[in-house]
Design a protein around this motif. Structure first.
Motif, mmCIF file in Angstrom:
data_model
loop_
_atom_site.group_PDB
_atom_site.id
_atom_site.type_symbol
_atom_site.label_atom_id
_atom_site.label_comp_id
_atom_site.label_asym_id
_atom_site.label_seq_id
_atom_site.Cartn_x
_atom_site.Cartn_y
_atom_site.Cartn_z
ATOM 1 N N THR A 71 96.378 131.130 79.456
ATOM 2 C CA THR A 71 96.427 130.282 78.264
ATOM 3 C C THR A 71 95.573 129.028 78.426
ATOM 4 O OG1 THR A 71 98.737 130.981 78.208
ATOM 5 C CG2 THR A 71 98.064 129.302 76.612
ATOM 6 N N THR A 72 95.729 128.353 79.561
ATOM 7 C CA THR A 72 95.021 127.091 79.791
ATOM 8 C C THR A 72 93.506 127.331 79.782
ATOM 9 O OG1 THR A 72 96.854 126.637 81.291
ATOM 10 C CG2 THR A 72 95.035 125.071 81.307
ATOM 11 N N SER A 165 102.181 134.798 89.337
ATOM 12 C CA SER A 165 101.783 133.482 88.834
ATOM 13 C C SER A 165 103.012 132.715 88.339
ATOM 14 C CB SER A 165 100.766 133.663 87.705
ATOM 15 O OG SER A 165 100.342 132.421 87.228
ATOM 16 N N TYR A 226 92.568 138.981 80.727
ATOM 17 C CA TYR A 226 92.189 137.987 81.745
ATOM 18 C C TYR A 226 91.185 138.583 82.721
ATOM 19 C CZ TYR A 226 93.063 134.506 85.488
ATOM 20 O OH TYR A 226 92.940 133.533 86.453
ATOM 21 N N LYS A 293 95.358 129.568 91.737
ATOM 22 C CA LYS A 293 94.207 130.256 92.315
ATOM 23 C C LYS A 293 93.257 130.818 91.245
ATOM 24 C CE LYS A 293 96.276 132.045 96.573
ATOM 25 N NZ LYS A 293 96.650 133.312 97.224
ATOM 26 N N GLY A 294 93.865 131.368 90.205
ATOM 27 C CA GLY A 294 93.041 131.967 89.155
ATOM 28 C C GLY A 294 92.271 133.185 89.632
HETATM 29 P P1 A3P Z 1 97.500 131.944 89.103
HETATM 30 O O1 A3P Z 1 98.886 131.417 89.247
HETATM 31 O O2 A3P Z 1 97.420 133.414 89.379
HETATM 32 O O3 A3P Z 1 96.500 131.183 89.863
HETATM 33 P P2 A3P Z 1 98.610 129.898 81.922
HETATM 34 O O4 A3P Z 1 97.463 129.006 81.633
HETATM 35 O O5 A3P Z 1 98.821 130.937 80.849
HETATM 36 O O6 A3P Z 1 99.823 129.150 82.268
HETATM 37 O O7 A3P Z 1 98.202 130.774 83.185
HETATM 38 C C1 A3P Z 1 98.125 130.190 84.449
HETATM 39 C C2 A3P Z 1 97.276 131.054 85.345
HETATM 40 O O8 A3P Z 1 95.910 130.916 84.966
HETATM 41 C C3 A3P Z 1 97.357 130.600 86.789
HETATM 42 O O9 A3P Z 1 97.101 131.791 87.555
HETATM 43 C C4 A3P Z 1 96.209 129.625 86.864
HETATM 44 O O10 A3P Z 1 95.767 129.348 88.160
HETATM 45 C C5 A3P Z 1 95.165 130.370 86.050
HETATM 46 N N1 A3P Z 1 94.123 129.491 85.502
HETATM 47 C C6 A3P Z 1 94.235 128.214 85.069
HETATM 48 N N2 A3P Z 1 93.049 127.748 84.679
HETATM 49 C C7 A3P Z 1 92.163 128.748 84.862
HETATM 50 C C8 A3P Z 1 90.752 128.864 84.638
HETATM 51 N N3 A3P Z 1 90.054 127.854 84.179
HETATM 52 N N4 A3P Z 1 90.166 130.039 84.948
HETATM 53 C C9 A3P Z 1 90.883 131.084 85.434
HETATM 54 N N5 A3P Z 1 92.207 131.033 85.661
HETATM 55 C C10 A3P Z 1 92.842 129.882 85.366
#
Ligand code: A3P
Length: 325
Positions: A71-72, A165, A226, A293-294
């Motif tokens: 989402t972020t 996550s 994703y 980690k992403g």
């Molecule tokens: P991980 O916990 O596997 O690292 P949301 O935004 O829906 O809450 O999802 C969070 C997940 O997206 C986390 O995954 C986070 O690290 C990852 N995330 C956040 N920003 C990101 C970005 N710019 N690119 C890729 N993944 C990202």
């Protein structure tokens, strides 16, 4: 009488089921079953206010997702794509000083927060296209979102990484300060996750609800993964831009506009920004909890084969419904 007693016992069973569906906890946060999904108690009033009062406009873009599916990231990308002309100088980009969640508010968290009776937010002054986000599944969305020409972007993530996550995120919330994630906590929540008992779950209903709509009308719902975004970011950004009605021009494609957005919105870049290192947008956790980690496949560092098997059974059920990753 046989049939009657059977009906009665079915009723009792259903009541039992409903009773079972009450008062669940997800990492200490109470949930209740509401219109087919598990709603966090802390947003139940806001959710109803959103459902009752939100009027979608044809130009709106709604980003929909389950928590912890990217989402972020999508908020950063969508905002940057739509506003790229305004912020062509990347060094002046709002992402440097504002956390992605503040750039695109969640309807059932921030937009309808503190709304009582007629005291509603004025959404008419938001520049067009208005960008909003929601974690709500498709079915209980307000009718105007479904019937207007507004567009929905949905992002999903494979459930193995989604679960892992989630397990890292929820212990970081203020209520759980000091909680150490261990295998018992993971097992307990895996059981709930597989039963669909987590915020906005069940997983399959959420994903399939939006996926089916995207199959019916691909102009209405853009369905993204994703993993696909990670693999082919440039193609995905082009699709996103086209979908929201601001495709990249040939010059933009030839130049480095797309690459700049990818770079700016990368987890590495967002993680380094002061606002995401030290800020706190939501009252329950610090911004930094949103960036870990992403990576794709990080689940293999945490789940035993038998744990993974349980989630893979969910993936099998998705396959039976026609969807596979
Ligand atoms: P991980 O916990 O596997 O690292 P949301 O935004 O829906 O809450 O999802 C969070 C997940 O997206 C986390 O995954 C986070 O690290 C990852 N995330 C956040 N920003 C990101 C970005 N710019 N690119 C890729 N993944 C990202």
């Amino acid at each position: 009488t046989d049939t009657k007693s059977q009906v009665q016992s079915e009723d009792e069973f259903k009541q039992g089921e409903i009773a079972l569906q009450k008062d669940q906890l997800w990492f200490g946060y109470p949930l209740h079953f509401y219109q087919g999904f598990w709603c966090l108690n802390m947003i139940s009033d806001i959710t109803i206010s959103f459902q009752t009062n939100f009027q979608a406009q044809d130009t709106d873009v709604i980003l929909a997702s389950l928590p912890k599916t990217g989402t972020t990231w999508l908020k950063s990308l969508l905002f940057s794509i739509v506003n790229r002309k305004k912020y062509s100088d990347v060094s002046q980009h709002p992402l440097h000083s504002i956390t992605p969640h503040e750039l695109i508010d969640h309807l059932e968290f921030e937009v309808y927060k503190n709304c009582h009776g007629n005291d509603l937010p004025d959404l008419t002054k938001i520049p067009l296209p208005r960008l909003f986000a929601t974690h709500m599944p498709y079915l209980p969305l307000p009718e105007s979102i479904k019937t207007s020409k507004c567009r929905i972007i949905y992002v999903c993530r494979n459930p193995l990484d989604n679960f892992v996550s989630s397990c890292h995120f929820w212990p970081k919330l203020d209520l759980n300060k000091g909680m150490k994630l261990d295998v018992n906590i993971m097992e307990e929540h895996l059981d709930k996750y597989c039963k669909g008992i987590f915020p906005f779950g069940p997983y399959e209903d959420h994903l399939l609800g939006y996926w089916k709509e995207s199959m019916k009308n691909s102009n209405k719902v853009l369905f993204l993964e994703y993993e696909g975004l990670k693999k082919e970011p440039k193609d995905h950004l082009k699709r996103l831009a086209e979908f929201v009605g601001c495709p990249f021009s040939k010059e933009e494609e030839k130049g480095n506009v797309i690459d700049e957005i990818i770079e700016l919105c990368s987890i590495k870049s967002l993680k380094e920004m002061e606002i995401n290192k030290r800020g706190k947008y939501y009252e329950w956790f610090e911004n930094k909890a949103l960036f870990r980690k992403g990576e794709v496949g990080d689940w293999s560092n945490y789940l035993t084969p038998s744990m993974a098997k349980r989630i893979e059974e969910m993936q099998e059920r998705l396959k039976e419904a026609g969807f596979s990753f």
